[in-house]
Design a protein around this motif. Structure first.
Motif, PDB file in Angstrom:
ATOM      1  N   GLY A 169      -5.187  62.885  43.480  1.00  0.00           N
ATOM      2  CA  GLY A 169      -4.285  62.177  42.571  1.00  0.00           C
ATOM      3  C   GLY A 169      -2.887  62.055  43.136  1.00  0.00           C
ATOM      4  N   ARG A 170      -2.433  63.080  43.837  1.00  0.00           N
ATOM      5  CA  ARG A 170      -1.095  63.046  44.426  1.00  0.00           C
ATOM      6  C   ARG A 170      -0.981  61.940  45.465  1.00  0.00           C
ATOM      7  NH1 ARG A 170       1.162  68.753  45.505  1.00  0.00           N
ATOM      8  NH2 ARG A 170      -0.041  68.759  43.612  1.00  0.00           N
ATOM      9  N   GLU A 171      -1.982  61.817  46.315  1.00  0.00           N
ATOM     10  CA  GLU A 171      -1.942  60.781  47.344  1.00  0.00           C
ATOM     11  C   GLU A 171      -2.053  59.380  46.734  1.00  0.00           C
ATOM     12  OE1 GLU A 171      -1.048  61.777  50.118  1.00  0.00           O
ATOM     13  OE2 GLU A 171      -1.437  63.907  49.789  1.00  0.00           O
ATOM     14  N   ILE A 172      -2.880  59.251  45.700  1.00  0.00           N
ATOM     15  CA  ILE A 172      -3.014  57.946  45.043  1.00  0.00           C
ATOM     16  C   ILE A 172      -1.704  57.561  44.365  1.00  0.00           C
ATOM     17  CG2 ILE A 172      -4.169  56.701  43.180  1.00  0.00           C
ATOM     18  CD1 ILE A 172      -6.708  58.280  43.861  1.00  0.00           C
ATOM     19  N   ASN A 173      -1.051  58.525  43.708  1.00  0.00           N
ATOM     20  CA  ASN A 173       0.224  58.241  43.051  1.00  0.00           C
ATOM     21  C   ASN A 173       1.298  57.847  44.054  1.00  0.00           C
ATOM     22  OD1 ASN A 173      -0.738  58.763  40.456  1.00  0.00           O
ATOM     23  ND2 ASN A 173      -0.214  60.926  40.551  1.00  0.00           N
ATOM     24  N   THR A 174       1.351  58.540  45.180  1.00  0.00           N
ATOM     25  CA  THR A 174       2.337  58.204  46.212  1.00  0.00           C
ATOM     26  C   THR A 174       2.070  56.816  46.778  1.00  0.00           C
ATOM     27  OG1 THR A 174       2.493  60.542  46.817  1.00  0.00           O
ATOM     28  CG2 THR A 174       3.383  58.953  48.375  1.00  0.00           C
ATOM     29  N   THR A 175       0.790  56.507  46.969  1.00  0.00           N
ATOM     30  CA  THR A 175       0.431  55.170  47.440  1.00  0.00           C
ATOM     31  C   THR A 175       0.900  54.107  46.444  1.00  0.00           C
ATOM     32  OG1 THR A 175      -1.517  56.011  48.606  1.00  0.00           O
ATOM     33  CG2 THR A 175      -1.492  53.661  48.105  1.00  0.00           C
ATOM     34  N   GLY A 176       0.736  54.395  45.168  1.00  0.00           N
ATOM     35  CA  GLY A 176       1.187  53.443  44.157  1.00  0.00           C
ATOM     36  C   GLY A 176       2.688  53.264  44.148  1.00  0.00           C
ATOM     37  N   SER A 177       3.430  54.361  44.323  1.00  0.00           N
ATOM     38  CA  SER A 177       4.895  54.250  44.315  1.00  0.00           C
ATOM     39  C   SER A 177       5.416  53.498  45.535  1.00  0.00           C
ATOM     40  CB  SER A 177       5.513  55.652  44.268  1.00  0.00           C
ATOM     41  OG  SER A 177       5.216  56.377  45.455  1.00  0.00           O
ATOM     42  N   LYS A 178       4.661  53.507  46.640  1.00  0.00           N
ATOM     43  CA  LYS A 178       5.076  52.789  47.845  1.00  0.00           C
ATOM     44  C   LYS A 178       4.555  51.350  47.885  1.00  0.00           C
ATOM     45  CE  LYS A 178       5.648  56.695  51.022  1.00  0.00           C
ATOM     46  NZ  LYS A 178       5.243  57.273  52.338  1.00  0.00           N
ATOM     47  N   SER A 179       3.680  51.021  46.969  1.00  0.00           N
ATOM     48  CA  SER A 179       3.099  49.672  46.944  1.00  0.00           C
ATOM     49  C   SER A 179       4.060  48.733  46.229  1.00  0.00           C
ATOM     50  CB  SER A 179       1.743  49.683  46.233  1.00  0.00           C
ATOM     51  OG  SER A 179       0.841  50.526  46.900  1.00  0.00           O
ATOM     52  N   ASN A 180       4.530  47.758  46.935  1.00  0.00           N
ATOM     53  CA  ASN A 180       5.453  46.795  46.335  1.00  0.00           C
ATOM     54  C   ASN A 180       4.815  45.418  46.221  1.00  0.00           C
ATOM     55  OD1 ASN A 180       5.360  46.372  49.060  1.00  0.00           O
ATOM     56  ND2 ASN A 180       7.559  46.000  49.313  1.00  0.00           N
ATOM     57  N   GLN A 181       3.491  45.422  46.133  1.00  0.00           N
ATOM     58  CA  GLN A 181       2.747  44.186  45.910  1.00  0.00           C
ATOM     59  C   GLN A 181       1.855  44.367  44.695  1.00  0.00           C
ATOM     60  OE1 GLN A 181       1.028  43.445  49.958  1.00  0.00           O
ATOM     61  NE2 GLN A 181       1.592  41.341  49.500  1.00  0.00           N
ATOM     62  N   ALA A 182       1.756  43.334  43.904  1.00  0.00           N
ATOM     63  CA  ALA A 182       0.959  43.407  42.680  1.00  0.00           C
ATOM     64  C   ALA A 182      -0.503  43.689  43.004  1.00  0.00           C
ATOM     65  CB  ALA A 182       1.083  42.106  41.887  1.00  0.00           C
ATOM     66  N   GLU A 183      -1.014  43.082  44.091  1.00  0.00           N
ATOM     67  CA  GLU A 183      -2.419  43.266  44.443  1.00  0.00           C
ATOM     68  C   GLU A 183      -2.700  44.732  44.795  1.00  0.00           C
ATOM     69  OE1 GLU A 183      -1.217  39.072  45.560  1.00  0.00           O
ATOM     70  OE2 GLU A 183      -0.394  41.094  45.796  1.00  0.00           O
ATOM     71  N   MET A 184      -1.792  45.332  45.561  1.00  0.00           N
ATOM     72  CA  MET A 184      -1.973  46.739  45.932  1.00  0.00           C
ATOM     73  C   MET A 184      -1.869  47.648  44.716  1.00  0.00           C
ATOM     74  SD  MET A 184       0.166  46.902  49.525  1.00  0.00           S
ATOM     75  CE  MET A 184      -0.139  48.643  49.748  1.00  0.00           C
ATOM     76  N   GLN A 185      -0.942  47.358  43.842  1.00  0.00           N
ATOM     77  CA  GLN A 185      -0.765  48.179  42.647  1.00  0.00           C
ATOM     78  C   GLN A 185      -1.980  48.092  41.721  1.00  0.00           C
ATOM     79  OE1 GLN A 185       2.981  46.646  41.295  1.00  0.00           O
ATOM     80  NE2 GLN A 185       4.173  48.133  42.487  1.00  0.00           N
ATOM     81  N   ASN A 186      -2.580  46.901  41.652  1.00  0.00           N
ATOM     82  CA  ASN A 186      -3.791  46.752  40.842  1.00  0.00           C
ATOM     83  C   ASN A 186      -4.930  47.613  41.395  1.00  0.00           C
ATOM     84  OD1 ASN A 186      -2.554  44.947  39.133  1.00  0.00           O
ATOM     85  ND2 ASN A 186      -3.305  43.122  40.207  1.00  0.00           N
ATOM     86  N   ILE A 187      -5.033  47.664  42.719  1.00  0.00           N
ATOM     87  CA  ILE A 187      -6.068  48.490  43.337  1.00  0.00           C
ATOM     88  C   ILE A 187      -5.806  49.963  43.051  1.00  0.00           C
ATOM     89  CG2 ILE A 187      -7.028  49.247  45.546  1.00  0.00           C
ATOM     90  CD1 ILE A 187      -6.577  46.399  46.583  1.00  0.00           C
ATOM     91  N   VAL A 188      -4.544  50.364  43.122  1.00  0.00           N
ATOM     92  CA  VAL A 188      -4.187  51.757  42.843  1.00  0.00           C
ATOM     93  C   VAL A 188      -4.554  52.130  41.408  1.00  0.00           C
ATOM     94  CG1 VAL A 188      -2.232  53.333  42.527  1.00  0.00           C
ATOM     95  CG2 VAL A 188      -2.391  51.943  44.593  1.00  0.00           C
ATOM     96  N   VAL A 189      -4.334  51.214  40.473  1.00  0.00           N
ATOM     97  CA  VAL A 189      -4.704  51.474  39.076  1.00  0.00           C
ATOM     98  C   VAL A 189      -6.213  51.720  38.958  1.00  0.00           C
ATOM     99  CG1 VAL A 189      -4.886  50.446  36.773  1.00  0.00           C
ATOM    100  CG2 VAL A 189      -2.760  50.241  38.062  1.00  0.00           C
ATOM    101  N   LYS A 190      -7.005  50.952  39.673  1.00  0.00           N
ATOM    102  CA  LYS A 190      -8.460  51.144  39.646  1.00  0.00           C
ATOM    103  C   LYS A 190      -8.848  52.494  40.257  1.00  0.00           C
ATOM    104  CE  LYS A 190      -9.481  46.187  39.945  1.00  0.00           C
ATOM    105  NZ  LYS A 190     -10.088  45.123  40.780  1.00  0.00           N
ATOM    106  N   MET A 191      -8.156  52.875  41.327  1.00  0.00           N
ATOM    107  CA  MET A 191      -8.426  54.175  41.942  1.00  0.00           C
ATOM    108  C   MET A 191      -8.101  55.308  40.970  1.00  0.00           C
ATOM    109  SD  MET A 191      -6.851  53.347  45.718  1.00  0.00           S
ATOM    110  CE  MET A 191      -7.090  54.980  46.386  1.00  0.00           C
TER     111      MET A 191
END
Length: 302
Positions: A265-287
């Motif tokens: 969860g920590r790595e997924i959350n960090t990935t989400g905070s560094k994602s500045n694209q809507a497509e990447m953030q949507n994938i992070v939400v699914k993860m």
């Protein structure tokens, strides 16, 4: 006892949810043993034991603790007897004694004799009192112990089946997270150019602003490095593999799997905070959704 516990160990995870019931016949009795378990951080054992078997409660608790280990466990042992074998005997000699005393008293005092002798006599003290005390024999306890062991084995078997179902569910969710992680890569590569274009376009919209292209490239590289998720992706990949390996270590890994899920969860959350694209953030939400389902179910793992 140690051998009994050891033979119930398995190389696959077990669920803390389980059920086992056994009925063992002994002479004119049926010894019923039922054991149920739910998830709990430690062993929380409650027992309901027939009076005759209460002297064996500590031994029964040890048998359960050595094998079941964790969970909220309800244990019940009760006895069923064949019809007519447990009736309280009537003390005939005492009934007769009461009868003669009352007859003699009525004759001497003139008090009328009761019309319903049986009702009166049955209400007299100790007429229906059971005087013998039942003792648990070694032979009967051997049958009772067998019932307890078989009920525990049934519970463990149930837990193994539930554990296999959990393992399949975990594998599915881990595969989904791995697949979603791979889907991030195309967006990760294209975002560098998109960020550069967005910065340049912003600068061009400011009238009369001149900028050093080399300095812009240096700042852009620094900015992109801060948003780089290579390390997070590598650590998450390692956590996915470690989770799978830990499941194969056998039961008793529930807490460890919970810790690994937290790190995921920590790595997924960090990935989400560094994602500045809507497509990447949507994938992070699914993860995150897949991981949340793992966290919910890992609470049931031994």
């Amino acid at each position: 006892m140690r051998n009994f516990a050891a033979k119930n160990r398995n190389i696959m995870i077990q669920s803390m949810t389980g059920y086992g019931k056994v009925v063992v016949a002994y002479k004119d009795k049926k010894i019923n043993v039922e054991i149920k378990s739910l998830n709990s951080k430690a062993l929380d054992l409650s027992t309901r034991i027939a009076p005759l078997y209460r002297e064996k409660e500590m031994e029964i608790r040890q048998m359960i603790a050595q094998t079941v280990e964790r969970g909220k466990v309800d244990f019940s042992l009760w006895i069923e007897k064949e019809a007519g074998t447990d009736a309280t005997p009537i003390n005939g000699a005492l009934v007769e004694n009461y009868y003669h005393q009352m007859k003699d008293l009525a004759a001497r005092t003139g008090i009328p004799e009761p019309q319903d002798w049986m009702t009166v006599l049955m209400r007299m003290p100790d007429v229906l009192t059971k005087t013998d005390t039942e003792v648990l024999s070694d032979e009967e306890w051997a049958a009772g112990r067998q019932a307890v062991e078989q009920a525990i084995e049934a519970l463990v078997s149930f837990r193994r089946q539930e554990g296999e179902a959990l393992a399949r569910k975990f594998q599915e969710k881990l595969d989904n997270i791995g697949r979603l992680l791979a889907e991030i890569e195309p967006y990760e590569k294209s975002r560098v150019e998109k960020i550069r274009q967005r910065i340049v376009e912003g600068l061009q919209q400011i009238p009369g602003v001149e900028y050093d292209k080399n300095r812009l490239e240096q700042e852009l590289i620094y900015y992109i490095e801060k948003l780089d998720i290579s390390e997070e992706k590598q650590r998450l990949t390692n956590h996915l593999r470690y989770f799978r390996e830990t499941m194969l270590d056998g039961h008793g890994q529930g807490k460890k799997l919970g810790f690994i899920a937290q790190e995921m969860g920590r790595e997924i959350n960090t990935t989400g905070s560094k994602s500045n694209q809507a497509e990447m953030q949507n994938i992070v939400v699914k993860m995150k959704d897949e991981l949340e389902q793992i966290k919910e179910q890992v609470l049931n793992v031994m």
